[in-house]
Design an enzyme around this catalytic site. Structure first.
Site, short mmCIF file in Angstrom:
data_model
loop_
_atom_site.label_atom_id
_atom_site.label_comp_id
_atom_site.label_asym_id
_atom_site.label_seq_id
_atom_site.Cartn_x
_atom_site.Cartn_y
_atom_site.Cartn_z
N ASP A 1 11.53 -10.08 5.67
CA ASP A 1 10.13 -9.71 5.46
C ASP A 1 10.03 -8.30 4.87
OD1 ASP A 1 7.40 -9.89 5.43
OD2 ASP A 1 7.15 -10.04 7.59
N GLU B 1 4.03 -12.95 11.70
CA GLU B 1 5.29 -12.26 11.34
C GLU B 1 6.03 -11.82 12.60
OE1 GLU B 1 3.87 -10.51 6.99
OE2 GLU B 1 3.73 -9.21 8.73
N ALA C 1 7.57 -4.62 4.33
CA ALA C 1 6.92 -3.66 5.22
C ALA C 1 6.02 -2.76 4.40
CB ALA C 1 7.96 -2.83 5.96
N THR D 1 5.87 -12.48 4.59
CA THR D 1 4.71 -12.63 3.71
C THR D 1 4.56 -11.38 2.84
OG1 THR D 1 3.58 -13.95 5.38
CG2 THR D 1 2.17 -12.93 3.71
N LYS E 1 3.47 -2.97 9.47
CA LYS E 1 3.31 -4.19 8.69
C LYS E 1 1.88 -4.70 8.87
CE LYS E 1 6.34 -7.33 8.89
NZ LYS E 1 5.97 -7.53 7.47
N GLY E 2 1.51 -5.67 8.04
CA GLY E 2 0.19 -6.28 8.20
C GLY E 2 -0.77 -5.98 7.07
C1 5RP Z 1 2.03 -8.74 5.26
C2 5RP Z 1 3.07 -7.69 5.41
C3 5RP Z 1 3.88 -7.34 4.22
O1 5RP Z 1 5.23 -7.48 4.52
C4 5RP Z 1 3.59 -5.92 3.82
O2 5RP Z 1 2.19 -5.77 3.64
C5 5RP Z 1 4.33 -5.54 2.54
O3 5RP Z 1 3.79 -6.23 1.48
P1 5RP Z 1 4.34 -6.12 0.00
O4 5RP Z 1 5.71 -6.70 0.00
O5 5RP Z 1 3.35 -6.95 -0.81
O6 5RP Z 1 4.34 -4.67 -0.41
O7 5RP Z 1 3.28 -7.13 6.46
O8 5RP Z 1 1.26 -8.89 6.42
#
Ligand code: 5RP
Length: 218
Positions: A81, A103, A83, A28, A94-95
């Site tokens: 995914d 995830e 991070a 995500t 993450k998160g």
């Molecule tokens: C979502 C996550 C995302 O992987 C993390 O926040 C990185 O996001 P982005 O790719 O928008 O920088 O852990 O819960």
């Protein structure tokens, strides 16, 4: 290159790990959104995806990619995914997008975790980015007190309800020298669903979007 262009470079570079006819684990976030666009370009060669959030599911479905329930799948070859931070040992925070629990579940059934980031996410020590912790709503005050005892400063993420109906506490001021120990310690607090440290299950491959393009470390 802008930060988003670096995210795009990382997201599209992950396509080389997608086997024909496979089911892919999809994370995500804004970097993953580029990966999903890339998956759209090969969708006829894909069996489908297991998704880690309602947002990613909707984007995958809009591109005509079939979604499989995690309970139907015993094992995935890859999970891709982003991070918020990643250290040299490939432990991550993450998160940031509040999808950490799903995830972690999809990552748990994958043989290979492919982390896609732009080069602002690499750190020596995790903790500059506030650590997200998903918490059962009625345990919010108790968990806040317990996290404070661990030396952190938890802040309730106002207005956010996770896909699982829970709340997020973002823990500031942590200097995380032992990510595995802290991951276990926080997960042991009653009322915590999970926390955003991915240390026990870190990344296997890191694809970093840089001004020079995507850098792959296996
Ligand atoms: C979502 C996550 C995302 O992987 C993390 O926040 C990185 O996001 P982005 O790719 O928008 O920088 O852990 O819960």
């Amino acid at each position: 290159m802008t930060q988003d262009e670096m995210k795009k470079a990382a997201g599209w570079a992950a396509l080389k790990y997608v086997e024909k006819g496979s089911i892919v684990g999809v994370g995500t976030g804004s970097t993953v959104n580029h990966f999903i666009d890339a998956l759209g370009s090969i969708k006829d060669d894909l069996k489908g995806a297991v998704s880690s959030s309602i947002a990613s599911t909707e984007k995958l479905q809009a591109l005509g990619i079939k979604i499989y329930d995690c309970n139907e799948i015993e094992q995935l070859d890859i999970y891709v995914d982003g991070a918020d931070e990643i250290n040299p040992e490939r432990s991550m925070i993450k998160g940031g997008g509040a999808a950490l629990t799903r995830e972690k579940i999809v990552a748990a059934i994958a043989n290979k975790f492919i982390c896609i980031v732009d080069d602002t996410k690499a750190v020596e020590v995790l903790g500059q980015f506030p650590l997200p912790v998903e918490v059962i709503p009625m345990a919010r005050a108790y968990v806040t007190r317990e996290l404070t005892k661990l030396g952190g400063s938890p802040i309730y993420r106002e207005g956010v309800v996770t896909d699982n109906g829970n709340i997020i506490l973002d823990v500031h001021n942590l200097h995380i020298n032992d990510p595995k120990a802290l991951e276990s310690q926080i997960n042991a607090i009653t009322g915590v669903v999970t926390n955003g440290l991915f240390a026990h299950r870190g990344a296997d491959v890191v694809i970093t979007g840089t001004a020079q393009g995507a850098k792959i470390e296996e």
